[in-house]
Design a protein around this motif. Structure first.
Motif, short mmCIF file in Angstrom:
data_model
loop_
_atom_site.label_atom_id
_atom_site.label_comp_id
_atom_site.label_asym_id
_atom_site.label_seq_id
_atom_site.Cartn_x
_atom_site.Cartn_y
_atom_site.Cartn_z
N LYS A 35 37.67 47.74 27.46
CA LYS A 35 37.88 46.37 27.92
C LYS A 35 38.08 46.30 29.44
O LYS A 35 37.62 45.35 30.08
CB LYS A 35 39.11 45.78 27.22
CG LYS A 35 39.35 44.30 27.52
CD LYS A 35 38.16 43.43 27.07
CE LYS A 35 38.05 43.39 25.56
NZ LYS A 35 36.99 42.45 25.11
N GLY A 36 38.72 47.32 30.01
CA GLY A 36 38.93 47.31 31.46
C GLY A 36 37.61 47.35 32.22
O GLY A 36 37.40 46.58 33.17
N GLU A 38 34.74 46.52 30.99
CA GLU A 38 34.01 45.29 30.68
C GLU A 38 34.42 44.17 31.63
O GLU A 38 33.56 43.44 32.15
CB GLU A 38 34.27 44.87 29.23
CG GLU A 38 33.48 43.65 28.79
CD GLU A 38 33.71 43.31 27.33
OE1 GLU A 38 33.11 43.98 26.46
OE2 GLU A 38 34.51 42.39 27.06
N ARG A 39 35.72 44.02 31.87
CA ARG A 39 36.19 42.99 32.80
C ARG A 39 35.68 43.28 34.22
O ARG A 39 35.33 42.37 34.98
CB ARG A 39 37.71 42.91 32.78
CG ARG A 39 38.27 42.42 31.43
CD ARG A 39 37.92 40.96 31.20
NE ARG A 39 38.21 40.49 29.88
CZ ARG A 39 39.37 40.00 29.46
NH1 ARG A 39 40.41 39.98 30.28
NH2 ARG A 39 39.51 39.56 28.23
N PHE A 42 32.18 42.08 34.36
CA PHE A 42 32.16 40.62 34.41
C PHE A 42 32.26 40.16 35.87
O PHE A 42 31.47 39.34 36.34
CB PHE A 42 33.34 40.04 33.63
CG PHE A 42 33.02 39.55 32.24
CD1 PHE A 42 32.47 38.29 32.04
CD2 PHE A 42 33.29 40.33 31.14
CE1 PHE A 42 32.19 37.81 30.78
CE2 PHE A 42 33.01 39.88 29.86
CZ PHE A 42 32.46 38.61 29.67
N ILE A 43 33.27 40.70 36.57
CA ILE A 43 33.51 40.31 37.96
C ILE A 43 32.36 40.77 38.85
O ILE A 43 31.89 40.03 39.73
CB ILE A 43 34.85 40.89 38.44
CG1 ILE A 43 35.99 40.28 37.62
CG2 ILE A 43 35.04 40.62 39.93
CD1 ILE A 43 37.34 40.95 37.85
N TRP A 117 35.04 36.43 27.81
CA TRP A 117 36.14 36.20 28.75
C TRP A 117 36.09 34.71 29.07
O TRP A 117 35.56 34.29 30.09
CB TRP A 117 35.97 37.04 30.00
CG TRP A 117 37.22 37.18 30.81
CD1 TRP A 117 38.45 36.63 30.54
CD2 TRP A 117 37.38 37.92 32.03
NE1 TRP A 117 39.35 36.98 31.51
CE2 TRP A 117 38.72 37.78 32.43
CE3 TRP A 117 36.52 38.68 32.82
CZ2 TRP A 117 39.22 38.37 33.60
CZ3 TRP A 117 37.00 39.27 33.97
CH2 TRP A 117 38.34 39.13 34.36
N PHE A 120 37.23 32.92 32.44
CA PHE A 120 36.43 33.40 33.57
C PHE A 120 35.04 32.77 33.53
O PHE A 120 34.51 32.33 34.55
CB PHE A 120 36.32 34.92 33.53
CG PHE A 120 35.60 35.51 34.71
CD1 PHE A 120 36.28 35.76 35.89
CD2 PHE A 120 34.25 35.78 34.64
CE1 PHE A 120 35.61 36.28 36.99
CE2 PHE A 120 33.58 36.30 35.74
CZ PHE A 120 34.26 36.56 36.91
N ASP A 121 34.43 32.72 32.34
CA ASP A 121 33.10 32.12 32.21
C ASP A 121 33.13 30.63 32.53
O ASP A 121 32.16 30.09 33.09
CB ASP A 121 32.56 32.35 30.79
CG ASP A 121 31.66 33.57 30.72
OD1 ASP A 121 31.25 34.08 31.78
OD2 ASP A 121 31.36 34.02 29.60
#
Length: 246
Positions: A35-36, A38-39, A42-43, A117, A120-121
């Protein structure tokens, strides 16, 4: 010179995010990550795609629908059902917005194991976010452009994701060569695909959707595949050999 360097950086970084995170990871599950990470991606995708950012979840659903209904009326982006490239991309935008805002019912099989997320999206897809990115791009060109002709690159920078999508989804269904006979029009657009980071090997991809390597013949260079191998070696991602969806 600075503007051209910036353009090339946006071209390749935006495209890398699309093919690595939104396409191979979100849509096809060619590898996994915690998950880390993945985030982080995302960014990273938001920063590199800016005003043309697409939600990995919504992109994943839309792309899965493309594979399930290629070259039919249910395909979110098919040259077979669009009179021109602009019409096809408008249909793509409409399909994306409907999926993003849950305005269309989608079967559960198309929504499994997608990265999410939500807050964020919402921000990354907001009008304010896109306008801020556009303002930043315009300011960059004002400061660094040395010729009026360089401003011709600005609309491409602003719509970079759509520009990439148009190249693959229109031209790779009309021109190129095939390695595999399929029940659709997907073709390999380029022999050595450095320009699109492997995305133009569309015929190969439609034959093996969850393959981590889009190149199949000795001359079919897929640069992102080698990045994926490095990230796998560094334990950032873990390769999988089964698709999340056919």
């Amino acid at each position: 010179m600075v503007v051209f360097i910036f353009f090339c950086a946006v071209w390749y970084l935006s495209l890398f995010s699309q093919t690595f995170f939104q396409h191979r990871y979100a849509a096809h599950g060619a590898f996994t990550m915690n998950k880390g990470w993945e985030r982080f991606f995302f960014i990273f995708t938001y920063i590199t795609q800016g005003s043309s950012y697409m939600s990995p979840r919504a992109y994943g659903v839309m792309h899965r629908l493309h594979h399930a209904h290629t070259d039919t009326e249910l395909d979110p982006h098919s040259p077979s059902y669009s009179s021109n490239i602009f019409s096809m991309m408008w249909s793509t935008r409409t399909a994306y917005q409907q999926i993003l805002h849950n305005r269309v019912e989608v079967e559960d099989k198309y929504t499994k194991n997608l990265p999410e997320w939500s807050w964020f999206d919402r921000w990354a897809n907001s009008t304010l976010s896109r306008l801020l990115w556009v303002a930043a791009y315009v300011l960059f060109f004002i400061v660094f452009a040395t010729s009026p002709y360089q401003y011709l690159l600005l609309p491409i920078v602003v719509t970079m994701g759509a520009f990439h999508g148009a190249i693959v989804n229109w031209f790779a269904h009309k021109y190129g060569y095939i390695n595999f006979r399929l029940r659709n029009t997907a073709m390999n657009l380029l022999f050595v695909d450095v320009l699109m980071l492997g995305e133009s090997y569309h015929n190969n991809h439609h034959k093996h959707p969850s393959s981590v390597n889009f190149g199949k013949r000795w001359f079919e260079v897929d640069p992102v595949y080698h990045v994926i191998r490095l990230l796998s070696y560094l334990k950032v991602i873990r390769l999988t050999y089964h698709p999340k969806i056919a």
